[in-house]
Design a protein around this motif. Structure first.
Motif, PDB file in Angstrom:
ATOM      1  N   ALA A 291      11.427   8.140   5.071  1.00  0.00           N
ATOM      2  CA  ALA A 291      10.645   9.192   3.632  1.00  0.00           C
ATOM      3  C   ALA A 291      10.870  10.636   4.311  1.00  0.00           C
ATOM      4  CB  ALA A 291       9.483   8.238   4.599  1.00  0.00           C
ATOM      5  N   ASP A 292      10.839  11.249   3.347  1.00  0.00           N
ATOM      6  CA  ASP A 292      10.881  12.386   3.107  1.00  0.00           C
ATOM      7  C   ASP A 292      10.552  13.639   2.539  1.00  0.00           C
ATOM      8  OD1 ASP A 292      11.266  15.160   4.394  1.00  0.00           O
ATOM      9  OD2 ASP A 292      13.087  15.343   3.916  1.00  0.00           O
ATOM     10  N   ALA A 293       9.029  14.323   2.145  1.00  0.00           N
ATOM     11  CA  ALA A 293       8.645  14.951   1.107  1.00  0.00           C
ATOM     12  C   ALA A 293       9.664  16.362   0.900  1.00  0.00           C
ATOM     13  CB  ALA A 293       7.782  14.900   1.125  1.00  0.00           C
ATOM     14  N   MET A 294       9.822  16.497  -0.402  1.00  0.00           N
ATOM     15  CA  MET A 294      10.066  17.833  -0.429  1.00  0.00           C
ATOM     16  C   MET A 294       8.994  17.950  -2.182  1.00  0.00           C
ATOM     17  SD  MET A 294      13.989  16.920  -0.415  1.00  0.00           S
ATOM     18  CE  MET A 294      14.191  18.454  -1.865  1.00  0.00           C
ATOM     19  N   THR A 295       9.040  19.793  -2.312  1.00  0.00           N
ATOM     20  CA  THR A 295       7.879  20.270  -3.119  1.00  0.00           C
ATOM     21  C   THR A 295       9.212  19.527  -4.448  1.00  0.00           C
ATOM     22  OG1 THR A 295       7.370  22.110  -1.979  1.00  0.00           O
ATOM     23  CG2 THR A 295       7.536  21.866  -4.174  1.00  0.00           C
ATOM     24  N   GLY A 296       7.677  18.874  -5.290  1.00  0.00           N
ATOM     25  CA  GLY A 296       8.476  19.094  -6.550  1.00  0.00           C
ATOM     26  C   GLY A 296       8.505  16.718  -7.117  1.00  0.00           C
ATOM     27  N   GLU A 297       8.939  16.374  -5.870  1.00  0.00           N
ATOM     28  CA  GLU A 297       8.868  15.207  -5.830  1.00  0.00           C
ATOM     29  C   GLU A 297       7.857  14.034  -6.117  1.00  0.00           C
ATOM     30  OE1 GLU A 297      11.469  12.359  -3.021  1.00  0.00           O
ATOM     31  OE2 GLU A 297       9.987  14.080  -1.889  1.00  0.00           O
TER      32      GLU A 297
ATOM     33  N   LEU B  96       0.781  -0.905   4.489  1.00  0.00           N
ATOM     34  CA  LEU B  96      -0.619  -0.653   4.885  1.00  0.00           C
ATOM     35  C   LEU B  96      -0.769   1.240   5.319  1.00  0.00           C
ATOM     36  CD1 LEU B  96      -3.067   0.480   2.589  1.00  0.00           C
ATOM     37  CD2 LEU B  96      -4.665  -0.850   4.396  1.00  0.00           C
ATOM     38  N   ASN B  97      -1.095   2.408   5.139  1.00  0.00           N
ATOM     39  CA  ASN B  97      -0.748   3.554   5.054  1.00  0.00           C
ATOM     40  C   ASN B  97       0.162   4.295   5.733  1.00  0.00           C
ATOM     41  OD1 ASN B  97      -3.559   4.075   5.169  1.00  0.00           O
ATOM     42  ND2 ASN B  97      -4.182   2.406   6.484  1.00  0.00           N
ATOM     43  N   LYS B  98       1.192   3.806   5.120  1.00  0.00           N
ATOM     44  CA  LYS B  98       2.738   4.675   5.052  1.00  0.00           C
ATOM     45  C   LYS B  98       3.168   5.308   3.411  1.00  0.00           C
ATOM     46  CE  LYS B  98       3.688   2.078   8.505  1.00  0.00           C
ATOM     47  NZ  LYS B  98       3.495   2.565   9.994  1.00  0.00           N
ATOM     48  N   ILE B  99       4.010   6.141   3.916  1.00  0.00           N
ATOM     49  CA  ILE B  99       4.356   6.637   3.066  1.00  0.00           C
ATOM     50  C   ILE B  99       6.224   6.709   3.601  1.00  0.00           C
ATOM     51  CG2 ILE B  99       5.638   9.062   2.231  1.00  0.00           C
ATOM     52  CD1 ILE B  99       2.740  10.463   2.802  1.00  0.00           C
ATOM     53  N   THR B 100       6.402   6.033   1.987  1.00  0.00           N
ATOM     54  CA  THR B 100       8.836   5.685   1.746  1.00  0.00           C
ATOM     55  C   THR B 100       9.083   5.717   0.635  1.00  0.00           C
ATOM     56  OG1 THR B 100       9.381   3.891   2.803  1.00  0.00           O
ATOM     57  CG2 THR B 100       7.801   3.086   0.954  1.00  0.00           C
ATOM     58  N   SER B 101      10.371   6.217   0.704  1.00  0.00           N
ATOM     59  CA  SER B 101      11.343   6.465  -0.157  1.00  0.00           C
ATOM     60  C   SER B 101      10.986   4.914  -1.171  1.00  0.00           C
ATOM     61  CB  SER B 101      12.347   6.793  -0.157  1.00  0.00           C
ATOM     62  OG  SER B 101      13.254   6.260   0.519  1.00  0.00           O
ATOM     63  N   LEU B 102      11.254   5.171  -2.722  1.00  0.00           N
ATOM     64  CA  LEU B 102      11.812   3.849  -2.799  1.00  0.00           C
ATOM     65  C   LEU B 102      13.167   4.038  -4.167  1.00  0.00           C
ATOM     66  CD1 LEU B 102       8.351   3.515  -5.642  1.00  0.00           C
ATOM     67  CD2 LEU B 102       8.998   2.011  -3.948  1.00  0.00           C
ATOM     68  N   GLU B 103      13.743   3.561  -4.179  1.00  0.00           N
ATOM     69  CA  GLU B 103      15.156   3.579  -4.796  1.00  0.00           C
ATOM     70  C   GLU B 103      14.698   3.637  -6.115  1.00  0.00           C
ATOM     71  OE1 GLU B 103      18.058   2.355  -3.324  1.00  0.00           O
ATOM     72  OE2 GLU B 103      17.332   3.144  -1.230  1.00  0.00           O
ATOM     73  N   PRO B 104      15.611   4.037  -6.719  1.00  0.00           N
ATOM     74  CA  PRO B 104      15.388   4.491  -8.572  1.00  0.00           C
ATOM     75  C   PRO B 104      15.137   3.395  -9.303  1.00  0.00           C
ATOM     76  CG  PRO B 104      17.614   5.582  -7.990  1.00  0.00           C
ATOM     77  CD  PRO B 104      16.944   4.679  -6.525  1.00  0.00           C
ATOM     78  N   ASP B 105      15.255   2.386  -9.342  1.00  0.00           N
ATOM     79  CA  ASP B 105      15.201   1.286 -10.208  1.00  0.00           C
ATOM     80  C   ASP B 105      14.143   0.708  -9.744  1.00  0.00           C
ATOM     81  OD1 ASP B 105      16.175  -0.016  -7.605  1.00  0.00           O
ATOM     82  OD2 ASP B 105      16.141  -2.297  -8.395  1.00  0.00           O
ATOM     83  N   VAL B 106      13.286   0.819  -8.761  1.00  0.00           N
ATOM     84  CA  VAL B 106      12.174   0.244  -8.147  1.00  0.00           C
ATOM     85  C   VAL B 106      11.385   1.441  -9.232  1.00  0.00           C
ATOM     86  CG1 VAL B 106      10.835  -0.298  -6.511  1.00  0.00           C
ATOM     87  CG2 VAL B 106      12.633  -1.143  -6.009  1.00  0.00           C
TER      88      VAL B 106
END
Length: 134
Positions: free
Chosen positions: A29-35, A113-123
């Motif tokens: 998980a790596d957040a970028m502006t605009g995501e 809980l209390n996590k931030i993660t990326s999601l696959e496009p279909d999810v």
């Protein structure tokens, strides 16, 4: 790529429509502006499951004191513009708990809980569909 933040409630949104969210990053998980980001509030803590959809305005890593024991840990801290304050169709753990079929159900249910993660496009598409008219 979209993100999901699973947090304890409440989701506090200021008068400008911005929420400050922080949780430990999970996996890559790596957040970028605009995501795009979806916010999930824990039903076991009084939340509603899928609670909001937004856009990351700012992301940084900060250190926080451990709640149990000494030391600190790193968390991803996000400023999020909330674009949709509530889904048109609810989505909660009961709907994605095993034996629910599909990658979306397994992916959402499995994230802690209390996590931030990326999601696959279909999810992400499945989650996004709860904010759209059927």
């Amino acid at each position: 790529m979209a993100l999901i933040a699973k947090i304890d409630p409440p989701l506090d949104v200021d008068a400008d429509g911005v929420a400050q969210i922080h949780a430990r990053p999970y996996g890559a998980a790596d957040a970028m502006t605009g995501e795009e980001i979806f916010v999930w509030t824990s039903e076991r803590s009084g939340g509603h499951g899928l609670a909001a959809r937004g856009t990351v305005l700012e992301a940084r890593i900060d250190s926080f004191a451990n709640t149990a024991g000494d030391g600190t840990h790193k968390e991803l801290v996000l400023a999020v513009r909330i674009t949709h304050g509530a889904p048109l169709r609810p989505l909660d753990l009961d709907q994605v708990a095993p034996p629910a079929d599909g990658d979306a159900a397994r992916s959402i249910y499995a994230h802690a809980l209390n996590k931030i993660t990326s999601l696959e496009p279909d999810v992400a598409g499945f989650v996004r569909s709860h904010f759209e008219e059927e």
